[in-house]
Design an enzyme around this catalytic site. Structure first.
Site, short mmCIF file in Angstrom:
data_model
loop_
_atom_site.label_atom_id
_atom_site.label_comp_id
_atom_site.label_asym_id
_atom_site.label_seq_id
_atom_site.Cartn_x
_atom_site.Cartn_y
_atom_site.Cartn_z
N ARG A 398 10.32 -2.99 -5.06
CA ARG A 398 9.92 -3.36 -6.43
C ARG A 398 9.46 -4.81 -6.47
O ARG A 398 8.47 -5.13 -7.12
CB ARG A 398 11.04 -3.13 -7.44
CG ARG A 398 10.57 -3.30 -8.89
CD ARG A 398 11.68 -3.09 -9.92
NE ARG A 398 11.14 -3.02 -11.27
CZ ARG A 398 10.89 -4.07 -12.04
NH1 ARG A 398 11.11 -5.31 -11.59
NH2 ARG A 398 10.41 -3.92 -13.26
N CYS A 399 10.18 -5.69 -5.78
CA CYS A 399 9.81 -7.10 -5.77
C CYS A 399 8.41 -7.32 -5.21
O CYS A 399 7.70 -8.23 -5.64
CB CYS A 399 10.80 -7.91 -4.93
SG CYS A 399 12.46 -8.03 -5.62
#
Length: 409
Positions: A398-399
């Site tokens: 996600r990052c």
């Protein structure tokens, strides 16, 4: 399906159609032990393997029908057709890199202007060494005192984490004020893309801007539904920023009627909300909770008659709070099932930092095998990618991604 808006993100789980990444480059090779902590890395990744791992990530996305775009390409397209905008960008980048002397500024402008736009962007991200400016000589006190430091402009290794400099919310974005000095330059790219890129200029409302005086980072911004937005109050995002975003969204009458502020400990291990909490299906979430990692949740709503924001402290358990706002029972999958040792290990290696590419389908790091097994037991389709080098920067799938378009659900 063609979308009328260049940004369309009304959930964390709608089928991902278009995403922004950054492929690791020379910036990782300009990391040294003496500066890596200041540049927010815990170790020095091996670039060759980091590229292989990131390409596996991008290939997994493409294999699932996602259009992958790279931030260096977007900013290059932004600057290629207007020399005045390019010159303005170069000047701003140099200034925000901390360069103040006239001679050094002139040398850097010459250096950047004498290469293609694509190469210029790559070299800006990589950082500028003294060897890069071989013709630059200075006998100023500042240059002589710092003559042993090999870098004139620091590299930008954290641009790998495209989630943070800006965040897609609805049809608009927040262009964020980063918490640490080393990441401030990353948001210049977003500023120019949304101001000048032919696809995005004049088409994307800005909910927050990088010149605000309080910090906000995209890892703390989660679009839970068309009605509910979650924002972390964390090591990197201040509570005042949450209220500013809430007011902007409420006053613009966007679909969101509730902002849930998740206060979490101010800790490197839990730097953003998405390091301890992500959504993976309509009613299923991953989370990490321990003795030193607990959520305090506040609900922000808008009183139209008075124009004021109402704040209510939520006292129930996480699953009950989410269940109330989703209108149904929800499931929380804990990192490694809540095991004290393995849960902490896997959270540190981004076990809770899942990227949903459609409801019930997620990309995860393969190293978090206990959490991944639990996801599969819950019926989640898990795409595992290698991460021995990528994880050294303390960020997961996600990052490393910023959704630009998701299908509505």
């Amino acid at each position: 399906m063609q979308y009328l808006k260049p940004i369309n993100v009304f959930s964390e789980i709608g089928r991902l159609k278009k995403v922004l990444l950054h492929r690791p480059g020379k910036e990782l090779e300009n990391l040294t032990p003496s500066i890596m902590k200041r540049l927010l890395f815990d170790d020095i990744p091996y670039l060759h393997v980091a590229i292989q791992e990131h390409d596996s990530f991008a290939d997994t996305l493409r294999g699932n029908g996602v259009k992958v775009v790279y931030i260096e390409d977007l900013i290059s397209e932004t600057l290629s057709n207007d020399d005045s905008i390019k010159e303005q960008f170069i000047s701003q980048f140099i200034l925000e890199a901390g360069i103040r002397t006239e001679n050094k500024t002139r040398a850097l402008k010459d250096y950047f202007c004498n290469m293609s736009v694509n190469d210029m962007i790559s070299n800006m991200i990589a950082g500028v060494t003294r060897d890069d400016l071989k013709n630059y000589k200075s006998d100023s006190l500042n240059s002589l005192v710092n003559s042993e430091y090999p870098l004139i402009i620091d590299p930008m290794p954290n641009i790998l984490f495209t989630r943070d400099p800006f965040a897609s919310i609805g049809h608009g974005v927040t262009i964020n004020r980063m918490s640490t000095k080393t990441r401030h330059r990353e948001t210049i790219f977003a500023e120019y893309i949304f101001k000048y890129h032919p696809i995005y200029k004049d088409n994307v409302p800005i909910w927050y801007n990088r010149d605000e005086d309080t910090t906000l980072e995209g890892g703390d911004e989660l679009v839970l539904s068309r009605d509910v937005l979650a924002i972390g109050v964390s090591e990197r995002t201040e509570s005042e920023s949450v209220e500013k975003v809430a007011r902007k969204l409420f006053e613009q009458k966007i679909s969101f009627n509730t902002i849930l502020a998740f206060q979490i400990p101010q800790s490197r291990a839990y730097m953003h909300l998405d390091t301890v909490f992500t959504q993976i299906d309509h009613t299923t979430f991953t989370s990490f909770i321990s003795d030193d990692m607990k959520f305090t949740i506040y609900a922000l709503t808008y009183d139209v008659s008075s124009g004021s924001i109402k704040v209510k402290s939520e006292k129930a358990k996480l699953e009950d709070i989410l269940g109330f706002y989703f209108g149904c029972k929800v499931n929380i999958i804990k990192c490694a099932g809540g095991d004290l040792i393995h849960g902490a290990r896997e959270q540190w290696n981004d076990g809770a930092n899942t990227l949903a590419i459609s409801p019930g389908e997620v990309i995860v790091y393969s190293r978090n095998h206990m959490t991944n097994k639990l996801l599969e037991e819950f019926g989640i389709k898990v795409y595992q990618i290698p991460s021995s080098e990528l994880s050294r920067g303390r960020g997961g799938p996600r990052c490393m991604s910023m959704p630009l378009i998701r299908e509505d659900i």
